[in-house]
Write an enzyme that holds these catalytic residues in place. Structure first.
Site: not given
Ligand code: MRU
Length: 335
Positions: A34, A36, A224, A234
């Site tokens: 995980r 971005a 993100d 985010n």
């Protein structure tokens, strides 16, 4: 493809091996990997696996199969712009290629590797700009996990903190635990421990307390997706942290590569926000017992939007972007 299984940290450092594009997509969805930039790079290798395993005998057929693989990978998680950015970049190279099908397979792998290698460089450049904002003796409140685990190496906001530490500045990090999946307590604390950077874990709700007491000089987090006006999407909780920082006049910085900037969005409210399973919220146990009533319901948006007016700046690999964000982000993204 070998990935650190981030679901197992900090209890154990385990690798999972993936050899099918479906498995790569599932690993992203289930958050084995995980963050971005990390999911963007992983998706790139997912395409390389799809290319390697394809039995297509023509370039057109292989491109068609890669398009399907890209759609599968893209659907794994909707919010991080880097996922579609990475897929689009590699598909663009593949579509432009005019050689034979065997060479195209090799080209997709090379493009995925280049993208991953570039991520390291990008992060280091961004870390240097970010570190220049940090002063000797600063305490920084940090949200989620933005370190090497969330990128190919080095990281975004945590990369800046690491760079400041390596430059010899004394830094202390207040690590938001980051409910509900605890990326702060589990992953950021694990990384800081390994780097030898002093830290303390706080629950998300404590950040305002420390800001108001004057115990933190900076707030730093990743992103993100960043809209054209500078709104930052985010990890859930970032908005409340930025609000508290503004109230206490503590500068809040987002640290993210330009691959996170999505100029097609006029503002953050247009971004797709992933809603995850409520069991992530309800699953917490206290002394071995469920913390919520058996039939309790919950909501679980995984991200929120921090309006650009709450940000002191956005740190990218091309430099620090200050307000007015709409003009300055467009200029920075264009290089
Ligand atoms: O749901 P996650 O853990 O993938 O969310 C990650 C974050 O929100 C990070 O802060 C973000 O990706 C930016 S920094 C790499």
């Amino acid at each position: 493809l070998k990935l650190i299984d981030q679901r197992r940290l900090p209890a154990s450092l385990e690798l999972v091996s993936l050899s099918e594009v479906k498995e790569v997509s599932e690993a992203i969805r289930q958050m084995v990997v995980r963050g971005a930039p990390a999911i963007g790079a992983t998706a790139g290798f997912g395409l390389a696996i799809a290319a390697a395993q394809s039995e297509a005998s023509t370039r057109e057929k292989l491109i068609g199969e890669l398009d399907s693989a890209a759609a599968l990978l893209r659907a794994a998680r909707p919010t991080a712009a880097n996922l579609e950015w990475a897929l689009e970049r590699i598909m663009h190279i593949a579509r432009d290629f005019r050689g034979d099908v065997a060479d195209l397979r090799g080209l997709v792998l090379k493009a995925a590797q280049d993208l991953a290698d570039q991520d390291v460089e990008t992060n280091q450049r961004m870390a240097r700009f970010g570190a220049s904002l940090i002063e000797d003796g600063d305490t920084i409140i940090h949200h989620c996990n933005t370190g090497a685990l969330a990128a190919v190496d080095w990281g975004t906001a945590l990369g800046a903190i690491r760079m400041a530490h390596e430059q010899g500045k004394r830094v202390h990090v207040l690590v938001d635990e980051t409910r509900p999946r605890l990326q702060g307590a589990r992953l950021t604390a694990w990384e800081l421990e390994r780097l030898g950077i002093p830290y303390e874990i706080i629950t998300d709700g404590m950040a305002g307390y420390f800001l108001r007491k004057g115990e933190a000089q900076k707030v730093m987090f990743g992103a993100d997706r960043i809209a054209a006006n500078g709104d930052v999407v985010n990890k859930i909780g970032t908005y409340m942290l930025a609000l508290a920082a503004r109230e206490s006049r503590v500068p809040a910085y987002a640290v993210a590569p330009t691959s996170t900037v999505d100029l097609s969005l006029a503002q953050g409210s247009e971004a797709p926000i992933e809603e995850r399973d409520p069991s992530e919220v309800l699953g917490i146990q206290i002394a071995g017992e469920a913390a919520a009533p058996l039939r309790a319901r919950a909501r679980n948006p995984a991200f929120d939007v921090t309006p650009h007016r709450l940000l002191a700046g956005i740190v990218t690999e091309k430099g620090l972007v200050r307000p007015p964000f709409r003009e300055n982000l467009a200029r920075t993204s264009a290089g």
